[in-house]
Design a protein around this motif. Structure first.
Motif, PDB file in Angstrom:
ATOM      1  N   LEU A 133      10.701  14.073 -12.896  1.00  0.00           N
ATOM      2  CA  LEU A 133      10.590  13.951 -14.354  1.00  0.00           C
ATOM      3  C   LEU A 133      11.037  12.601 -14.909  1.00  0.00           C
ATOM      4  O   LEU A 133      10.491  12.132 -15.909  1.00  0.00           O
ATOM      5  N   LYS A 134      11.985  11.970 -14.276  1.00  0.00           N
ATOM      6  CA  LYS A 134      12.503  10.708 -14.810  1.00  0.00           C
ATOM      7  C   LYS A 134      11.600   9.544 -14.412  1.00  0.00           C
ATOM      8  O   LYS A 134      11.276   9.370 -13.233  1.00  0.00           O
ATOM      9  N   GLY A 135      11.195   8.751 -15.401  1.00  0.00           N
ATOM     10  CA  GLY A 135      10.413   7.556 -15.112  1.00  0.00           C
ATOM     11  C   GLY A 135       8.906   7.751 -15.154  1.00  0.00           C
ATOM     12  O   GLY A 135       8.141   6.900 -14.690  1.00  0.00           O
ATOM     13  N   ILE A 136       8.433   8.842 -15.735  1.00  0.00           N
ATOM     14  CA  ILE A 136       6.991   9.117 -15.781  1.00  0.00           C
ATOM     15  C   ILE A 136       6.265   8.085 -16.644  1.00  0.00           C
ATOM     16  O   ILE A 136       6.746   7.683 -17.718  1.00  0.00           O
ATOM     17  N   GLU A 137       5.105   7.667 -16.157  1.00  0.00           N
ATOM     18  CA  GLU A 137       4.228   6.768 -16.899  1.00  0.00           C
ATOM     19  C   GLU A 137       2.847   7.415 -16.991  1.00  0.00           C
ATOM     20  O   GLU A 137       2.392   8.080 -16.056  1.00  0.00           O
ATOM     21  N   LEU A 138       2.191   7.209 -18.116  1.00  0.00           N
ATOM     22  CA  LEU A 138       0.857   7.747 -18.335  1.00  0.00           C
ATOM     23  C   LEU A 138      -0.103   6.597 -18.599  1.00  0.00           C
ATOM     24  O   LEU A 138       0.070   5.844 -19.561  1.00  0.00           O
ATOM     25  N   LEU A 139      -1.105   6.483 -17.746  1.00  0.00           N
ATOM     26  CA  LEU A 139      -2.108   5.441 -17.897  1.00  0.00           C
ATOM     27  C   LEU A 139      -3.355   6.061 -18.512  1.00  0.00           C
ATOM     28  O   LEU A 139      -4.053   6.855 -17.871  1.00  0.00           O
ATOM     29  N   VAL A 140      -3.616   5.735 -19.762  1.00  0.00           N
ATOM     30  CA  VAL A 140      -4.771   6.260 -20.480  1.00  0.00           C
ATOM     31  C   VAL A 140      -5.844   5.181 -20.495  1.00  0.00           C
ATOM     32  O   VAL A 140      -5.628   4.074 -20.994  1.00  0.00           O
ATOM     33  N   ASN A 141      -6.991   5.510 -19.940  1.00  0.00           N
ATOM     34  CA  ASN A 141      -8.088   4.533 -19.950  1.00  0.00           C
ATOM     35  C   ASN A 141      -9.224   5.046 -20.810  1.00  0.00           C
ATOM     36  O   ASN A 141      -9.800   6.100 -20.530  1.00  0.00           O
ATOM     37  N   GLY A 142      -9.565   4.308 -21.843  1.00  0.00           N
ATOM     38  CA  GLY A 142     -10.685   4.650 -22.697  1.00  0.00           C
ATOM     39  C   GLY A 142     -10.351   5.741 -23.686  1.00  0.00           C
ATOM     40  O   GLY A 142      -9.200   6.097 -23.918  1.00  0.00           O
ATOM     41  N   CYS A 200       0.830  -1.217   0.000  1.00  0.00           N
ATOM     42  CA  CYS A 200       0.000   0.000   0.000  1.00  0.00           C
ATOM     43  C   CYS A 200       0.858   1.258   0.000  1.00  0.00           C
ATOM     44  O   CYS A 200       0.551   2.242  -0.698  1.00  0.00           O
ATOM     45  N   VAL A 201       1.944   1.256   0.773  1.00  0.00           N
ATOM     46  CA  VAL A 201       2.819   2.425   0.801  1.00  0.00           C
ATOM     47  C   VAL A 201       3.476   2.632  -0.560  1.00  0.00           C
ATOM     48  O   VAL A 201       3.533   3.755  -1.080  1.00  0.00           O
ATOM     49  N   LYS A 202       3.962   1.554  -1.159  1.00  0.00           N
ATOM     50  CA  LYS A 202       4.632   1.695  -2.449  1.00  0.00           C
ATOM     51  C   LYS A 202       3.658   2.127  -3.544  1.00  0.00           C
ATOM     52  O   LYS A 202       4.040   2.863  -4.468  1.00  0.00           O
ATOM     53  N   ARG A 203       2.400   1.681  -3.439  1.00  0.00           N
ATOM     54  CA  ARG A 203       1.403   2.136  -4.411  1.00  0.00           C
ATOM     55  C   ARG A 203       1.179   3.639  -4.270  1.00  0.00           C
ATOM     56  O   ARG A 203       1.087   4.363  -5.271  1.00  0.00           O
ATOM     57  N   LYS A 204       1.093   4.126  -3.036  1.00  0.00           N
ATOM     58  CA  LYS A 204       0.883   5.565  -2.859  1.00  0.00           C
ATOM     59  C   LYS A 204       2.080   6.360  -3.379  1.00  0.00           C
ATOM     60  O   LYS A 204       1.899   7.419  -4.002  1.00  0.00           O
ATOM     61  N   ILE A 205       3.289   5.847  -3.150  1.00  0.00           N
ATOM     62  CA  ILE A 205       4.474   6.567  -3.622  1.00  0.00           C
ATOM     63  C   ILE A 205       4.500   6.652  -5.142  1.00  0.00           C
ATOM     64  O   ILE A 205       4.794   7.707  -5.719  1.00  0.00           O
ATOM     65  N   LEU A 206       4.163   5.570  -5.829  1.00  0.00           N
ATOM     66  CA  LEU A 206       4.184   5.617  -7.299  1.00  0.00           C
ATOM     67  C   LEU A 206       3.097   6.553  -7.832  1.00  0.00           C
ATOM     68  O   LEU A 206       3.196   7.039  -8.967  1.00  0.00           O
ATOM     69  N   LEU A 207       2.073   6.799  -7.012  1.00  0.00           N
ATOM     70  CA  LEU A 207       1.013   7.729  -7.409  1.00  0.00           C
ATOM     71  C   LEU A 207       1.338   9.180  -7.057  1.00  0.00           C
ATOM     72  O   LEU A 207       0.516  10.076  -7.279  1.00  0.00           O
ATOM     73  N   ILE A 261      -1.185  10.045 -14.197  1.00  0.00           N
ATOM     74  CA  ILE A 261       0.274  10.095 -14.207  1.00  0.00           C
ATOM     75  C   ILE A 261       0.805   9.381 -12.965  1.00  0.00           C
ATOM     76  O   ILE A 261       0.278   9.532 -11.861  1.00  0.00           O
ATOM     77  N   MET A 262       1.854   8.579 -13.160  1.00  0.00           N
ATOM     78  CA  MET A 262       2.466   7.860 -12.047  1.00  0.00           C
ATOM     79  C   MET A 262       3.929   7.630 -12.352  1.00  0.00           C
ATOM     80  O   MET A 262       4.420   7.975 -13.431  1.00  0.00           O
ATOM     81  N   ASN A 263       4.635   7.028 -11.372  1.00  0.00           N
ATOM     82  CA  ASN A 263       6.073   6.815 -11.555  1.00  0.00           C
ATOM     83  C   ASN A 263       6.530   5.690 -10.632  1.00  0.00           C
ATOM     84  O   ASN A 263       6.661   5.876  -9.417  1.00  0.00           O
ATOM     85  N   HIS A 264       6.763   4.506 -11.206  1.00  0.00           N
ATOM     86  CA  HIS A 264       7.180   3.346 -10.428  1.00  0.00           C
ATOM     87  C   HIS A 264       8.619   3.455  -9.932  1.00  0.00           C
ATOM     88  O   HIS A 264       9.018   2.682  -9.044  1.00  0.00           O
ATOM     89  N   SER A 265       9.389   4.363 -10.458  1.00  0.00           N
ATOM     90  CA  SER A 265      10.800   4.452 -10.064  1.00  0.00           C
ATOM     91  C   SER A 265      11.003   5.234  -8.774  1.00  0.00           C
ATOM     92  O   SER A 265      12.102   5.232  -8.211  1.00  0.00           O
ATOM     93  N   LEU A 266       9.973   5.901  -8.280  1.00  0.00           N
ATOM     94  CA  LEU A 266      10.115   6.712  -7.075  1.00  0.00           C
ATOM     95  C   LEU A 266      10.313   5.845  -5.847  1.00  0.00           C
ATOM     96  O   LEU A 266       9.637   4.830  -5.660  1.00  0.00           O
ATOM     97  N   LYS A 267      11.221   6.247  -4.985  1.00  0.00           N
ATOM     98  CA  LYS A 267      11.419   5.600  -3.694  1.00  0.00           C
ATOM     99  C   LYS A 267      10.740   6.377  -2.569  1.00  0.00           C
ATOM    100  O   LYS A 267      10.471   5.841  -1.493  1.00  0.00           O
ATOM    101  N   ALA A 268      10.479   7.655  -2.820  1.00  0.00           N
ATOM    102  CA  ALA A 268       9.810   8.515  -1.844  1.00  0.00           C
ATOM    103  C   ALA A 268       9.100   9.628  -2.599  1.00  0.00           C
ATOM    104  O   ALA A 268       9.504   9.981  -3.720  1.00  0.00           O
ATOM    105  N   PRO A 269       8.055  10.216  -2.041  1.00  0.00           N
ATOM    106  CA  PRO A 269       7.307  11.262  -2.757  1.00  0.00           C
ATOM    107  C   PRO A 269       8.142  12.477  -3.117  1.00  0.00           C
ATOM    108  O   PRO A 269       7.835  13.164  -4.092  1.00  0.00           O
ATOM    109  N   GLU A 270       9.193  12.754  -2.342  1.00  0.00           N
ATOM    110  CA  GLU A 270       9.987  13.949  -2.589  1.00  0.00           C
ATOM    111  C   GLU A 270      11.086  13.738  -3.626  1.00  0.00           C
ATOM    112  O   GLU A 270      11.850  14.666  -3.932  1.00  0.00           O
ATOM    113  N   ASP A 271      11.184  12.532  -4.205  1.00  0.00           N
ATOM    114  CA  ASP A 271      12.192  12.268  -5.230  1.00  0.00           C
ATOM    115  C   ASP A 271      11.953  13.115  -6.485  1.00  0.00           C
ATOM    116  O   ASP A 271      10.813  13.535  -6.746  1.00  0.00           O
TER     117      ASP A 271
END
Length: 761
Positions: free
Chosen positions: A705-714, A577-584, A692-702
């Motif tokens: 710009l690097k590692g941005i992902e865009l999830l487009v639904n529909g 849950c924590v890692k999901r929030k960080i990537l968000l 917009i999300m980023n799986h490469s983040l280790k903490a919210p303050e990281d």
């Protein structure tokens, strides 16, 4: 407060003088002044009865205020809420044939019938639809003999308690929400609500955060501009009205119009203060010592080591009350017996990369070394004989800091600055509800009854300003329990003392959603519940919910909330849950910035996002997390959850999809029942959106710009702009990404940044 017995009778000892006529009026620039009186049959009716003066103004476009005054000779010592004023947008006309006066403010208008004995007020939208108003017998002055001041021996001079009463119409099917943090049903229809801050936990009608503002499903809100006790009977006295009463001689309210509920919140927060932003690091997981647990440096270090060993991201550590000596709250000094090297220990915690928070309250116990200093210099609320007001309820012999005294504010701030010099990053501003009202006086002469709720603003402002002066605008953050209108400028607020039950988890969500329909954009709860020890199933479900709140804190009363004491599988759930929030984090920062601009909260009741879907108006067990993600927490041990999937306006956008399984789709306008293990819960991605999300983040303050992902639904309805917010300065946008749909709607192009793109549905 109820004054009647049904439609025809008054309660024993109560009399009401109803206004039925406009005796005269005056129009001056953008203000209308009216003199209201009772039914007029002949000139004799002007004698031996009260009048009420009404003033109509518009502080901002789309907002119309009505101030009703019985006696104008009262001393007004304040305090007053800040109302942001603008001019030049009101238009006033009078139809001399119908004798109807029209007061227009942008898309909102108020029509007042000034014909003899035909008094009524009607607020209308730009489409000429009635929103609310005053119909027959809805503006009055109440005299109540059921008070200590009334003495029959005084004869005709006997004093009665007076109340101003304003009753606003409620239409068929209309729903009423807001009024601060309230833990009962989200829709307030049928409820009695008293706007009066109290420390009552989360399981009763008492609340820490009372805001005299409600929002209606008909497209308007009402803010009662009164800092004292405001009583509302929301269809609980008259089933066709919201009855608003305040003790005293005047009442003022503002009707706030909006084409959508979001528009109402935008105008309301523009009126009372835009919500402030918070630093990115605050979106990390917070861990506390809990309240009455026994802990020292060794205990705390062991917890932190356990988090590191289990790969559990942790960003903030909080020291609750007993970081100070018992009976000395608040001396704002670390207990040297428990922390013999406090400065060194805090440095060691900071070296781990942690931010630090400490608990404070605005009280000073008699055993505190600060008590004599505060007494000597007049820094405390006083009794009318100039002695210090004290009691033993909480801390023995405690006094209350008088924040109306500038010298007291400077003194209190100096101690907060000393703590910041030691490495403290945030203050948990607890309490401020137990504020005396009888036999006391303030440095600035403020009315004690009007200060009871308002005090929380002064307390939080002092602590928040101290932090911002040190770290910069929008980088300070509190963890506050009490508040009042305008308090959204001093975030964050948490839900107070809940029990460790599924029912308390649900009531906490209702309280948070209710507060966030009152101008607040951030909120947290005590994960696992405060009172009691949560069973493992509850702990894991609250972790899922708490890590999909704007702020997330593990906190309890007499037991710790570190996950492994409930079972190692709880550590696994927390980690996910924590890692999901960080990537968000990029999504959260973007939604928070929009909330700052527009007053729209991060966690939203469904109807706020889908006002045209009437099925959403009764839902209070799920919410939108930002614009794109719907969350339905699980409120039972078995894992079964029933949830509603809203209809989106664009039918061509596609279907909702599961966050965990993109192949799993959901149709809007339907209810679903599912059973979830502890590795999932219903999190649905809205169709026609880009997240917009980023799986490469280790903490919210990281870096963002690097590692941005865009999830487009529909299918997107047109060009979509995604803002990449700077984690180092959450009010700044680093880059804007443009996502443009192709002509066939089945693909998109991205301009402005290289990003991993996932196009679903």
């Amino acid at each position: 407060m109820k004054f009647t017995e049904g439609m025809w009778c008054l309660q024993e000892g109560v009399s009401i003088e109803w206004m039925s006529n406009v005796e005269r009026m005056r129009v001056q620039q953008e203000t209308v002044d009216l003199l209201l009186n009772k039914l007029q049959r002949h000139r004799g009716d002007t004698l031996n009865s009260p009048t009420i003066s009404a003033k109509v103004t518009s502080p901002q476009e789309g907002v119309i205020g009505v101030k009703l005054v019985h006696w104008a000779g009262q001393v007004d010592n304040g305090p007053h809420y800040t109302i942001n004023q603008e001019t030049g947008h009101a238009k006033i006309t009078l139809d001399r044939g119908t004798k109807k006066l029209s007061y227009a403010s942008g898309p909102l208008s108020l029509t007042i019938n000034t014909a003899l004995n035909e008094l009524d007020f009607v607020f209308r939208s730009s489409e000429n639809k009635k929103l609310t108003g005053h119909s027959w017998r809805s503006i009055g002055y109440v005299r109540d003999t059921r008070s200590e001041k009334y003495n029959t021996a005084d004869g005709i001079y006997a004093e009665r308690q007076g109340y101003m009463l304003a009753e606003l119409d409620v239409g068929v099917g209309e729903k009423v929400y807001g009024l601060g943090e309230r833990f009962g049903p989200l829709a307030k229809n049928g409820q009695t609500v008293d706007i009066w801050n109290e420390d009552g936990g989360t399981s009763s009608e008492l609340a820490y955060k009372n805001i005299p503002f409600y929002i209606s499903s008909k497209g308007y809100g009402v803010f009662i501009n009164h800092p004292g006790r405001v009583s509302l009977e929301v269809q609980s006295e008259r089933t066709t009205r919201v009855n608003i009463s305040v003790p005293g001689e005047e009442i003022e309210y503002f009707v706030v119009f909006g084409e959508t509920p979001k528009d109402v919140l935008r105008r309301y927060t523009s009126l009372t203060g835009k919500p402030a932003l918070v630093p990115a690091w605050s979106y990390n997981l917070w861990l506390t010592t809990s309240f009455t647990t026994n802990y020292d440096e060794q205990t705390v270090t062991g917890f932190l080591d356990g988090f590191e060993q289990r790969d559990l991201p942790l960003g903030v550590f909080h020291f609750d009350c007993f970081w100070m000596k018992s009976y000395q709250w608040c001396d704002l000094e670390f207990d040297e017996e428990m922390f013999p090297d406090a400065l060194g220990y805090l440095k060691r915690l900071k070296d781990r990369g942690l931010r630090l928070s400490v608990w404070i309250n605005p009280y000073v116990g008699q055993a505190s070394p600060l008590f004599e200093e505060g007494k000597k210099n007049g820094y405390f609320i006083k009794r009318t004989d100039d002695s210090v007001w004290q009691w033993d309820f909480w801390q023995a012999g405690m006094a209350v800091v008088d924040f109306t005294n500038p010298a007291a504010c400077t003194w209190y701030t100096s101690h907060l600055e000393r703590l910041m010099d030691m490495g403290i990053d945030s203050f948990k501003t607890d309490f401020a509800e137990r504020i005396p009202i009888k036999g006391v006086k303030y440095h600035d002469g403020s009315d004690p009854a009007r200060m009871h709720n308002y005090y929380a603003l002064l307390y939080n402002r002092v602590a928040y300003n101290a932090l911002n002066a040190r770290v910069g605008k929008s980088q300070g953050i509190l963890f506050a329990r009490s508040t009042a209108p305008g308090g959204q400028q001093f975030p964050v607020h948490w839900g107070g003392d809940c029990e460790s039950t599924f029912e308390a988890m649900a009531e906490s969500l209702r309280g948070g959603l209710s507060l966030m329909l009152s101008g607040y954009i951030f909120w947290a709860s005590d994960i696992g519940g405060f009172e009691g020890t949560p069973p493992p199933a509850l702990y894991k479900r609250w972790v899922q919910f708490g890590l999909l709140s704007s702020h997330s804190r593990l906190h309890g009363s007499s037991s710790f909330r570190v996950p492994w004491i409930y079972g190692e599988d709880c550590s696994d759930v927390l980690r996910d849950c924590v890692k999901r929030k960080i990537l968000l984090t990029p999504y959260i920062l973007q939604e928070a910035l929009r909330g700052h601009r527009e007053g729209v909260p991060l966690m939203r009741a469904l109807f706020l996002e889908f006002p045209k879907d009437l099925n959403t108006y009764a839902v209070d067990t799920q919410y939108m997390f930002g614009s794109n993600l719907m969350v339905a927490p699980v409120f039972c041990e078995e894992g079964e959850v029933t949830f509603y999937v809203p209809q989106v306006e664009d039918e061509n956008a596609g279907n909702w999809v599961s966050w965990f399984d993109y192949a799993k789709i959901y149709e809007g306008g339907r209810w679903y029942t599912e059973t979830h293990g502890f590795d999932t819960l219903p999190i649905l991605v809205r169709p026609g959106t880009v997240t917009i999300m980023n799986h490469s983040l280790k903490a919210p303050e990281d870096p963002a710009l690097k590692g941005i992902e865009l999830l487009v639904n529909g299918k997107l309805g047109g060009e979509t702009l995604v803002e990449v917010v700077d984690p180092a300065q959450t009010g700044e946008v680093l880059k804007t990404i443009r996502i443009t749909p192709a002509a066939d709607g089945n693909s998109v192009s991205v301009e402005g940044h290289e990003a991993v793109l996932m196009h679903l549905n």
